[in-house]
Scaffold this motif. Structure first.
Motif, short mmCIF file in Angstrom:
data_model
loop_
_atom_site.label_atom_id
_atom_site.label_comp_id
_atom_site.label_asym_id
_atom_site.label_seq_id
_atom_site.Cartn_x
_atom_site.Cartn_y
_atom_site.Cartn_z
N SER A 422 0.86 -1.22 -0.05
CA SER A 422 0.01 0.00 -0.03
C SER A 422 0.83 1.32 -0.05
O SER A 422 1.79 1.15 0.40
CB SER A 422 -0.98 0.21 1.19
N LYS A 423 0.38 2.10 -0.92
CA LYS A 423 1.21 3.31 -0.87
C LYS A 423 1.15 4.32 0.21
O LYS A 423 -0.02 4.54 0.74
CB LYS A 423 0.76 4.36 -1.91
N VAL A 424 2.07 4.39 0.96
CA VAL A 424 2.04 5.33 2.14
C VAL A 424 2.13 6.84 1.90
O VAL A 424 3.10 7.09 1.13
CB VAL A 424 3.29 4.99 3.20
N LYS A 425 1.38 7.49 2.52
CA LYS A 425 1.22 8.92 2.08
C LYS A 425 2.21 9.52 3.04
O LYS A 425 2.32 9.60 4.13
CB LYS A 425 -0.15 9.59 2.44
N VAL A 426 3.08 10.46 2.25
CA VAL A 426 4.31 11.21 3.02
C VAL A 426 4.00 12.50 3.19
O VAL A 426 3.49 13.18 2.05
CB VAL A 426 5.58 10.91 2.37
N TYR A 427 3.98 13.07 4.11
CA TYR A 427 3.82 14.60 4.37
C TYR A 427 4.59 15.20 5.54
O TYR A 427 5.20 14.33 6.32
CB TYR A 427 2.31 14.78 4.68
N THR A 428 4.97 16.54 5.43
CA THR A 428 5.77 17.16 6.32
C THR A 428 5.01 17.82 7.32
O THR A 428 3.97 18.60 6.90
CB THR A 428 6.84 18.08 5.58
N LYS A 429 5.44 17.75 8.65
CA LYS A 429 4.31 18.38 9.54
C LYS A 429 4.68 19.91 9.57
O LYS A 429 5.75 20.35 9.26
CB LYS A 429 4.94 17.79 11.14
#
Length: 442
Positions: A422-429
């Motif tokens: 599953s594609k993990v959604k990457v984001y920056t805090k």
């Protein structure tokens, strides 16, 4: 001098347990129980103990060596630890010295009945259950004497014949199994290794002669021919699938598709001209299923019907007798037909037997995935050099062994399945962004 005022005794209800405890003085009971608890902790009072219990005469100790056997015997005489829960855990004596005991059946008997039974036994008159008890006691004693002692092996268990396991035609397999269910003598049958074998194919099949590093011209051409036939078969199947699926439908424009859809959807709808004619005829009532009058047949019609039925039966009987006579004259042709059908049946039987032998060589369906053979390893004419050192490698030994196990029904055919990660959604805090310095400077 004034007299002391006597308080009137207050009358209270002592119906419930709570009110009884509230309004009754139980100090004497509490003191008695406290004394008992103190005795339990410190022991009984000194007044009740004897001199032997209070004092001990000091003498020279007797050196007695206790053997290990005596130690073990004492240990066995001691009650087991598991029964410690049943022992009393207090030193307070039982307030009720004499307790009621249930008398045994013999103790409850009357003296006259005991005397009468003793006289009957002296005369030899015994009850039925007493005689049965004596017989059972003798049987148990004989059985104990016949039982082998520990460590004695008198009887050979392998020579003993079991009547239940002997299948002499009288007992079926289910009967023998049912009779031996709780005896511990269930007969175990060992399967033949030849029957256990999963396939008639050999463990290692001989490769085609054309696969050799230095094959003859004919063997190499035969191998190329078989490979080409397999490829042609695959191409033919793909063309057939395309023909019956994709090529069956022609491509049309969007406008033509809409007009065709409108034409198909309007099928069965009445036009405007027919609607007017229908409105005019709506006033008239026409029954869809008009009732019919039940007309009974006359006697003349019934007589004629019976005559026709009798004539039909006579015609059938005459036709059958005529056919029997004609069959007698056609014995030769009938024999030829029988021989022909028998020969056809024989050919079909041989063909079925041949197909059965071929099916034994085919792999069985052990899973949802069908077994697929690997493609034949081959080299073209220019790649054949005649020596192993410069030969072009084809195939894989592990793959060939794995497919051989599947073909011989040792393992089920399988396909390597790769799990989709599953594609993990990457984001920056927000606090970890790079431009936080500029925001602070502002």
């Amino acid at each position: 001098m004034a007299k002391p005022v006597m308080k009137k005794k207050k009358r209270v209800s002592k119906k419930s347990k709570l009110s009884w405890r509230k309004h009754v003085n139980i100090n004497d009971v509490e003191e008695f129980l406290e004394d008992q608890r103190l005795e339990e902790r410190l022991g009984p009072p000194l007044e009740t103990l004897t001199d032997d219990q209070l004092f001990k005469v000091d003498v020279e100790p007797s050196k007695q060596t206790v053997s290990s056997k005596e130690r073990k015997r004492k240990r066995f005489l001691e009650p087991p630890r598991c029964f410690a829960v049943l022992q009393p855990h207090t030193k307070v004596p039982d307030p009720i010295r004499k307790r009621n005991r249930v008398r045994t059946k013999e103790e409850r008997k009357n003296d006259l009945i005991k005397k009468k039974e003793a006289e009957n036994r002296a005369k030899g008159i015994w009850k039925h259950r007493e005689l049965q008890a004596i017989r059972d006691q003798k049987v148990n004693e004989e059985r104990k004497q016949n039982d082998p002692k520990r460590g004695e092996f008198v009887q050979n268990i392998w020579d003993a014949d079991d009547q239940l396991t002997e299948n002499n035609g009288w007992f079926s397999k289910n009967t023998v199994k049912h009779n031996l269910a709780g005896t511990g003598k269930i007969r175990k049958t060992v399967k033949d290794l030849k029957k256990i074998k999963s396939s008639v194919l050999p463990t290692i099949e001989m490769p085609h002669p054309g696969m050799s590093y230095n094959p003859s011209y004919d063997d190499h051409q035969d191998l190329l021919k078989t490979v080409a036939e397999k490829e042609m078969k695959i191409i033919k199947e793909e063309e057939h699938l395309n023909r019956v699926t994709r090529d069956m439908f022609s491509k049309v424009t969007a406008k033509k598709r809409d007009s065709m859809w409108l034409q198909e959807m309007s099928q069965g709808l009445q036009s405007a001209s027919t609607n007017d004619n229908d409105n005019e005829s709506d006033s008239e009532y026409k029954a869809l299923n008009p009732p019919t009058k039940n007309k009974k047949k006359t006697l003349q019609q019934r007589r004629k019907q019976q005559e026709q039925m009798q004539l039909e039966l006579l015609k059938r009987a005459a036709k059958l007798s005529k056919k029997k006579i004609s069959d007698i004259h056609q014995l030769k042709t009938l024999n030829k037909q029988i021989d022909k059908t028998e020969s056809k049946a024989k050919i079909l039987r041989e063909r079925r037997l041949k197909n059965l032998l071929l099916k034994k060589k085919e792999p069985k369906r052990l899973s949802a995935i069908k077994f697929e053979e690997t493609e034949l390893d081959f080299n073209m004419g220019p790649d054949i050099t005649g020596n192993l050192r410069s030969l072009k490698k084809e195939g894989n030994l592990l793959t060939e062994r794995f497919k051989s196990l599947q073909k011989r029904n040792v393992i089920e055919p399988s396909v390597r399945r790769r799990r989709k990660k599953s594609k993990v959604k990457v984001y920056t805090k927000p606090g970890h962004k790079e431009d936080w310095i500029t925001t602070v400077a502002r």
